[in-house]
Design a protein around this motif. Structure first.
Motif, PDB file in Angstrom:
ATOM      1  N   UNK A 202       0.888  -1.201  -0.099  1.00  0.00           N
ATOM      2  CA  UNK A 202      -0.007  -0.079  -0.185  1.00  0.00           C
ATOM      3  C   UNK A 202       0.732   1.022   0.066  1.00  0.00           C
ATOM      4  N   UNK A 203       1.349   2.184  -0.945  1.00  0.00           N
ATOM      5  CA  UNK A 203       2.367   3.065  -0.861  1.00  0.00           C
ATOM      6  C   UNK A 203       1.278   3.827  -0.614  1.00  0.00           C
ATOM      7  N   UNK A 204       0.267   4.013  -0.657  1.00  0.00           N
ATOM      8  CA  UNK A 204      -0.277   5.538   0.474  1.00  0.00           C
ATOM      9  C   UNK A 204       0.059   5.010   2.330  1.00  0.00           C
ATOM     10  N   UNK A 205      -0.061   4.000   2.441  1.00  0.00           N
ATOM     11  CA  UNK A 205       1.070   4.018   4.165  1.00  0.00           C
ATOM     12  C   UNK A 205       2.218   3.916   3.997  1.00  0.00           C
ATOM     13  N   UNK A 206       2.882   2.998   2.608  1.00  0.00           N
ATOM     14  CA  UNK A 206       4.216   4.212   3.092  1.00  0.00           C
ATOM     15  C   UNK A 206       5.356   4.742   3.111  1.00  0.00           C
ATOM     16  N   UNK A 207       4.057   5.906   2.576  1.00  0.00           N
ATOM     17  CA  UNK A 207       4.656   7.474   2.390  1.00  0.00           C
ATOM     18  C   UNK A 207       4.014   7.671   3.639  1.00  0.00           C
ATOM     19  N   UNK A 208       4.192   7.361   4.257  1.00  0.00           N
ATOM     20  CA  UNK A 208       3.728   8.093   5.787  1.00  0.00           C
ATOM     21  C   UNK A 208       4.746   7.574   6.686  1.00  0.00           C
ATOM     22  N   UNK A 209       5.535   6.792   6.707  1.00  0.00           N
ATOM     23  CA  UNK A 209       6.570   6.683   7.456  1.00  0.00           C
ATOM     24  C   UNK A 209       7.933   6.870   7.316  1.00  0.00           C
ATOM     25  N   UNK A 210       8.751   7.048   7.414  1.00  0.00           N
ATOM     26  CA  UNK A 210       9.919   7.682   7.868  1.00  0.00           C
ATOM     27  C   UNK A 210      10.889   6.933   7.062  1.00  0.00           C
ATOM     28  N   UNK A 211      11.326   7.673   4.995  1.00  0.00           N
ATOM     29  CA  UNK A 211      11.916   7.501   4.608  1.00  0.00           C
ATOM     30  C   UNK A 211      12.747   7.869   4.046  1.00  0.00           C
ATOM     31  N   UNK A 212      13.812   6.967   4.037  1.00  0.00           N
ATOM     32  CA  UNK A 212      15.997   7.055   3.852  1.00  0.00           C
ATOM     33  C   UNK A 212      15.491   7.070   2.509  1.00  0.00           C
ATOM     34  N   UNK A 213      16.572   8.170   1.493  1.00  0.00           N
ATOM     35  CA  UNK A 213      16.563   8.340  -0.258  1.00  0.00           C
ATOM     36  C   UNK A 213      18.274   8.659   0.151  1.00  0.00           C
ATOM     37  N   UNK A 214      18.071   9.096  -1.305  1.00  0.00           N
ATOM     38  CA  UNK A 214      19.602  10.121  -2.069  1.00  0.00           C
ATOM     39  C   UNK A 214      19.004  11.610  -1.995  1.00  0.00           C
ATOM     40  N   UNK A 215      19.964  12.125  -2.426  1.00  0.00           N
ATOM     41  CA  UNK A 215      20.161  12.717  -2.605  1.00  0.00           C
ATOM     42  C   UNK A 215      18.555  12.717  -3.816  1.00  0.00           C
ATOM     43  N   UNK A 235       4.842  12.176  -3.605  1.00  0.00           N
ATOM     44  CA  UNK A 235       6.147  10.901  -2.855  1.00  0.00           C
ATOM     45  C   UNK A 235       6.742  12.071  -1.537  1.00  0.00           C
ATOM     46  N   UNK A 236       6.839  11.082  -0.472  1.00  0.00           N
ATOM     47  CA  UNK A 236       7.493  10.610   0.885  1.00  0.00           C
ATOM     48  C   UNK A 236       8.577  11.548   0.946  1.00  0.00           C
ATOM     49  N   UNK A 237       8.325  13.146   2.005  1.00  0.00           N
ATOM     50  CA  UNK A 237       9.839  14.158   1.812  1.00  0.00           C
ATOM     51  C   UNK A 237      11.076  12.876   2.575  1.00  0.00           C
ATOM     52  N   UNK A 238      12.342  13.237   2.487  1.00  0.00           N
ATOM     53  CA  UNK A 238      12.803  11.150   3.316  1.00  0.00           C
ATOM     54  C   UNK A 238      13.031  12.357   4.217  1.00  0.00           C
ATOM     55  N   UNK A 239      13.141  11.546   5.729  1.00  0.00           N
ATOM     56  CA  UNK A 239      14.423  12.439   6.857  1.00  0.00           C
ATOM     57  C   UNK A 239      15.665  12.880   6.782  1.00  0.00           C
ATOM     58  N   UNK A 240      15.663  11.385   5.957  1.00  0.00           N
ATOM     59  CA  UNK A 240      17.567  11.716   6.084  1.00  0.00           C
ATOM     60  C   UNK A 240      17.914  11.313   4.438  1.00  0.00           C
ATOM     61  N   UNK A 241      18.540  11.874   3.918  1.00  0.00           N
ATOM     62  CA  UNK A 241      19.294  11.635   2.668  1.00  0.00           C
ATOM     63  C   UNK A 241      20.066  11.614   2.296  1.00  0.00           C
ATOM     64  N   UNK A 242      20.335   9.979   2.047  1.00  0.00           N
ATOM     65  CA  UNK A 242      21.904   9.362   2.617  1.00  0.00           C
ATOM     66  C   UNK A 242      22.107   7.985   2.138  1.00  0.00           C
ATOM     67  N   UNK A 243      22.892   7.363   0.692  1.00  0.00           N
ATOM     68  CA  UNK A 243      22.851   5.821   0.872  1.00  0.00           C
ATOM     69  C   UNK A 243      23.881   5.674   1.209  1.00  0.00           C
ATOM     70  N   UNK A 244      25.032   5.794   2.057  1.00  0.00           N
ATOM     71  CA  UNK A 244      25.687   5.125   3.003  1.00  0.00           C
ATOM     72  C   UNK A 244      25.472   4.124   3.866  1.00  0.00           C
ATOM     73  N   UNK A 245      25.835   3.200   3.995  1.00  0.00           N
ATOM     74  CA  UNK A 245      24.647   1.825   3.558  1.00  0.00           C
ATOM     75  C   UNK A 245      25.044   1.598   5.129  1.00  0.00           C
ATOM     76  N   UNK A 246      26.128   2.011   5.667  1.00  0.00           N
ATOM     77  CA  UNK A 246      26.525   1.856   7.325  1.00  0.00           C
ATOM     78  C   UNK A 246      25.385   2.513   8.161  1.00  0.00           C
TER      79      UNK A 246
END
Length: 328
Positions: A202-215, A235-246
């Motif tokens: 459910x993409x609408x439900x997923x959009x309410x979560x805290x996303x980590x995405x790239x720039x 599209x959700x606004x990410x809480x963190x913009x990063x692709x640093x896997x660790x």
């Protein structure tokens, strides 16, 4: 420019152009002011002005436009600056290669990789690269986005780059070879993954979560945003913009709401090294492909050719990538 004029320019540059001239051009580009360049080099502005006139005389045309706002490269200046940076970088590589040979190794490569490249696959490629004539291959690994890496490849900072081709990546003067596609996986903390897995996607439900995405502008970020839009969800606004896997792994396992979409091979690594969980959703789309970028000009050195072949073999033999291997 006629053939005769071009020949004359080549003759002048071959006879008179020196590394100090190239460094001068790069400093003028950096500072945009002859006064600042003179201060940095602890000399007078007239001396810098004369030096620039000497270089422009060799090229037979102006390399910079002068204005009240400073100095900006002309069209010819941009070409000269790009080549100057490449030659300076090549000189640095020459010194490193000399050090490599002096220590009994065969060659040294500067390899650029985007963050979402399997460490196991890359390590396997390095181990399979066997330089001709013995010795070891030594490497410097540079991380960055695809557009950053191809620019560094173009200016000779890198010898080879592994990234994602896209319409936003300038591949002028470069060659690229698609290696494999990557399947997407949604990753979350174990409790959240279990909760999500009990329900349909459910993409609408997923959009309410805290996303980590790239720039913004990175291929996966753009693709995931497009998937949300096609589902009729902003599209959700990410809480963190990063692709640093660790960092991603640590943020996800410490949160009850954090999620991200990553390639399947990276998801497996995050499960192993960070303890995240993979949400059992099946997506009917693939992430932008992974490609090998090299410079088009001239024959490829043996070390680059051998690493490229080892990388192809490693991709085919990687159990995470084998089913997704695509012939192009």
């Amino acid at each position: 420019m006629s053939t005769f004029e071009a020949t004359d320019v080549v003759r002048r540059l071959t006879a008179r152009l020196k590394m100090r001239h190239l460094q001068l051009l790069l400093r003028i580009q950096q500072h945009g002011s002859l006064t600042r360049v003179a201060e940095e080099m602890s000399t007078s502005q007239p001396a810098i002005t004369n030096a620039l006139a000497e270089v422009e005389g060799m090229f037979g045309a102006a390399l910079f436009d002068r204005s009240a706002r400073g100095m900006a490269p002309t069209a010819l200046g941009k070409v000269a600056l790009a080549r100057a940076q490449a030659m300076i970088n090549d000189l640095g590589h020459l010194v490193r290669d000399m050090e490599t040979v002096a220590t009994g190794n065969a060659a040294h490569l500067h390899i650029g990789v985007i963050p979402f490249i399997s460490g196991q696959m890359l390590s396997a490629a390095v181990q399979r690269t066997l330089p001709e004539g013995g010795g070891r291959l030594t490497l410097t690994i540079h991380e960055g986005t695809s557009d950053q890496l191809v620019q560094q490849l173009r200016d000779h900072t890198l010898d080879i780059a592994i990234g994602r081709p896209s319409t936003t990546v300038n591949i002028d003067q470069l060659e690229f070879e698609t290696l494999y596609d990557q399947q997407p996986r949604l990753v979350a903390g174990r409790r959240l993954a279990a909760q999500l897995g009990r329900h349909r996607l459910n993409w609408r439900q997923l959009a309410r979560l805290d996303w980590i995405m790239g720039a913004p502008g990175t291929p996966i970020r753009e693709q995931v945003s497009d998937i949300f839009l096609k589902a009729g969800v902003a599209p959700p606004t990410p809480i963190i913009e990063s692709y640093a896997t660790k960092l991603m792994g640590e943020l996800i396992v410490s949160s009850d709401k954090a999620v991200s979409i990553v390639p399947a091979d990276i998801a497996d690594e995050l499960v192993r090294i960070a303890g995240v969980a993979i949400v059992p959703y099946s997506f009917d789309w693939t992430l932008p492909p992974i490609a090998l970028f090299t410079r088009r000009e001239g024959p490829k050195p043996d070390a680059i050719r051998m690493f490229a072949q080892a990388l192809r073999v490693a991709c085919k033999q990687d159990p995470h990538l084998k089913e997704r291997q695509t012939e192009y």
